[in-house]
Scaffold this active site. Structure first.
Site, short mmCIF file in Angstrom:
data_model
loop_
_atom_site.label_atom_id
_atom_site.label_comp_id
_atom_site.label_asym_id
_atom_site.label_seq_id
_atom_site.Cartn_x
_atom_site.Cartn_y
_atom_site.Cartn_z
N HIS A 146 6.22 -40.36 -35.08
CA HIS A 146 6.95 -41.38 -34.31
C HIS A 146 7.97 -42.10 -35.20
O HIS A 146 9.09 -42.37 -34.80
CB HIS A 146 5.98 -42.46 -33.79
N GLU A 183 1.51 -40.99 -36.63
CA GLU A 183 2.38 -42.16 -36.58
C GLU A 183 3.67 -41.93 -37.37
O GLU A 183 4.73 -42.45 -37.02
CB GLU A 183 1.64 -43.41 -37.09
#
Lengths: 497, 497
Positions: free
Chosen positions: B265, B262
């Site tokens: 991202h 994550e």
């Protein structure tokens, strides 16, 4: 689609957008990363402009006028139409440029206030604070209150309130409180707030407060309890009413009272009638009513002897150091008169004077009888006069509250008006539930809670503030019952009789 | 106001509304009270309709067309105009009724999926899942891909991707992975994932993950790390890119890999060029590029020997039970081939097969060669065929992922396309920073981070996926470099040479 259906659809858009704004405000207070504040300010500005568009859309206003004059309309649609028409009038009276300057300036000034308070530097805030008052004056004047712009502000959510009425009400409360304080001073009885002080771990305080608000009626499945620098309750759809509190290690009752306060706002929001969802009637009819509910649960319930008859033994299972504490010790300590320069550290009695000081200063500012260079010393003079105390610096004086910097000007009176509503409600509730305080002592909050839901919460803004009071109690606004309550309470605490 | 300024203003409205939706999605995953889900669904539906209006407004499209054909326009406005025109075309090709049915159905079906998975009950989801695919087929067909609707889905964010290309790429990856797996089986070498298992307190895991992502480049002042049932990163303005992870007590590397994923991202989102703020170009040019960044930091950095050369000694200061662990032990255990029915429990190598299985099933569904009664057994057959394992029930079989239920149909390939982009990027980065892995071993992430920012992140969606790859590497999409990487890595882990 019929007129009524289309009207409801347009109102629903306002309701949803209001609630999006509220959720983002909660996020701003509880979750926002530091670097994101400028972008969030921009987002709020954008949504606020959208709300303005939605609330003043000509299609909406035409439908509202049509429905308001229709004979056979249901009460919700009738109230909704009236509110839309009134909101539109108030909004469109304000020039768009002024409105957007005010919105932006308030946001900026609130941020500046945070810095100014932290640095104890009134001078860095002064210019923007003066501008904030000036913008508010222009807003008030745009509503047509040329003579006394304060009337355009204090009556914002309640047509019956104006400075004349407030002068009357405060004219009763102030001498009453002052004379009571004098008797307390002369009584020789000392009550000591610091008796309760100790070391209360944050996680235990969190658990205790969560249990307490849940037992008192807050639905944790339709809300959350979080932490923020200033405790808040956030309006939203009834399924999502969030609240915050703050914890101090040395005194768990600070979090208790602020939790009970925000819970009062929050259960109000959680219990509006289902038929008010998707309207903008799912809120209190006025700031005074909203503060009334929060202060009812904070003070009339949460600072009562009976509340602690039930909760002190429970608190003892959460916290060390309370073993020797009797209910008398605890109750008298919690309700000790605490002459403090800080509004949020004050007791239930002197709190009224903190509010009246602010109201009187607002009046002086709007009457141009004071300038912003002299405001800190005027503030300090009032504290000396009414409370016999001088703030040791501006951080604990004029800079203590964010209200003025954020644009909450002409709204402090709601806290004391809320006390007055509470007097009315308590008087009626004691007739309807004669053993209400016995129930509290037994940890039974159901009947009291249901009384508030049935008489107050479900109605949202369906009635005007005065109509609602008339429906519930048959009376009109007066400080009488509240003064009876506060007089009796503090006479007992200080054994004045 | 000139055309360009007005265009930017309209685009900014889309950007802000997109980001409001994203913040509410974060809230939905991390904070939403249980009873609020229906109201939130309604709010999301309302905002999604508003976005549709904003994105397809005739004024916006006219301005975009005008600006796109103007000769002397800056690159951001040019790219923005092209994107607006393309998005409008795709959106307006879909009948409004279909779009709103799809939006509502996806939301409902995701909630139903949660129950179905918890109850291990495929039958309760079947009908709605079939409808979800049917709606997606209609959406794809409305884009004009009558022959193979899958092409209308897999090419959603990347024009160069179609089923023919995917068949080619997967046609190389599948036999490569299968043959590598066979060699690993025959090698006699055992690597054991459970070597790392132990008891890792959640608060220590939180501290460790926070430190790790901060050192790797995530700006915690422009984001947050929270927890949610499924780890996510939430797009927003670059100052507010939030991420979540999830913790399992027995294996801290689960939270580590999902946090690194994550984070990949999120740093992408935090580092788009300032000039892309207030546009809708502040995102990856495609799902493949977005997954490429997350998988680069999860796998190529986060599962490397050098990453743990640096972080294992640090982990030992956070967790008990790792004292005896050597870097060899740890690295081989972390990269043990783990034949699992669960995609999210799989290793870096077999992960590709999990994706290819899903892609192949999607193709069968769209070719009407399979019906929804037989889907669970078709799923299980593929797992037997490719991984030699049969899920013991549907909860760990076809019900494991929310993607299809939520409408992410025709998008699984992004994970493997992301791997291919990573192969290209790694190959180029090793030329530009020959000692990159030595730097990782020394805990120096700055140069690698800056390389990604400069070559990939700042550009957002300014270039098409293919253009961006060409600019960074001079190459066009192929699995070659990725297969070199993964082949070398697992050959070393299992001593195949």
């Amino acid at each position: 689609m019929g007129d009524k259906e289309r009207f409801k659809e347009l109102v629903r858009e306002i309701g949803i957008t209001n609630n999006v704004v509220s959720t983002l405000e909660w996020d701003m207070r509880v979750c926002l990363p530091p670097k994101a504040s400028a972008y969030r300010a921009e987002t709020m500005g954008y949504l606020s402009a959208k709300l303005y568009e939605l609330k003043t859309a000509s299609e909406l206003i035409e439908l509202a006028n049509k429905l308001a004059s229709a004979g056979d309309i249901d009460p919700v649609t009738a109230a909704m139409s009236k509110k839309i028409i009134k909101d539109n009038k108030r909004l469109t009276e304000i020039p768009a440029k002024l409105y957007s300057e005010y919105t932006e300036h308030s946001f900026k000034t609130e941020l500046l206030w945070q810095v100014a308070r932290a640095k104890n530097d009134y001078d860095m805030l002064k210019k923007d604070l003066e501008r904030e008052f000036e913008l508010k004056r222009q807003i008030a004047e745009s509503h047509g209150f040329i003579d006394n712009p304060m009337d355009g502000l204090v009556g914002e959510s309640d047509d019956q309130i104006n400075t004349a009425l407030l002068d009357d009400i405060f004219g009763e409360i102030k001498p009453f409180v002052q004379s009571l304080l004098e008797k307390i001073n002369q009584s020789g009885i000392k009550r000591d707030k610091s008796r309760i002080f100790g070391k209360y771990p944050f996680d235990k305080q969190r658990e205790f407060c969560t249990r307490m608000i849940a037992e008192a009626g807050y639905d944790l499945e339709a809300g959350r309890l979080d932490e923020s620098a200033h405790p808040f309750s956030f309006p939203n759809d009834k399924t999502d009413i969030r609240m915050t509190t703050r914890y101090f290690e040395e005194n768990f009752t600070s979090a208790v009272t602020s939790s009970m306060h925000e819970m009062g706002h929050s259960i109000y929001g959680q219990n509006h009638a289902d038929e008010l969802r998707h309207t903008t009637l799912d809120c209190a009819p006025s700031g005074g009513w909203d503060e009334g509910q929060s202060r009812f649960f904070e003070n009339i319930i949460g600072r009562s002897r009976q509340f602690w008859t039930y909760f002190l033994p429970i608190a003892k299972t959460y916290f060390d150091g309370l073993d020797e504490m009797t209910i008398d010790d605890f109750y008298y300590s919690l309700n000790a008169v605490n002459i403090s320069p800080l509004r949020l550290s004050s007791d239930e009695l002197t709190y009224n004077l903190h509010i009246i000081i602010r109201y009187e200063l607002e009046k002086l500012i709007f009457a141009k009888q004071i300038n912003f260079n002299d405001l800190p010393s005027a503030w300090n003079d009032k504290y000396m006069e009414y409370l016999g105390i001088i703030p040791k610096n501006d951080a604990e004086g004029i800079l203590q509250d964010m209200h003025w910097a954020s644009g909450y000007i002409g709204s402090y009176q709601n806290y004391v008006i809320g006390n007055c509503y509470d007097g009315h409600l308590l008087n009626k509730m004691r007739q309807d539930i004669p053993d209400m305080y016995d129930q509290v002592a037994a940890g039974k909050f159901g009947e009291i809670f249901n009384w508030q839901v049935k008489n107050v919460h479900v109605h949202g803004s369906l009635y005007s503030p005065a109509e609602l009071l008339e429906r519930v109690t048959g009376e009109s606004l007066s400080p009488k019952h509240y003064l009876d309550y506060i007089g009796n309470k503090f006479s007992e605490v200080y054994k004045l009789n």
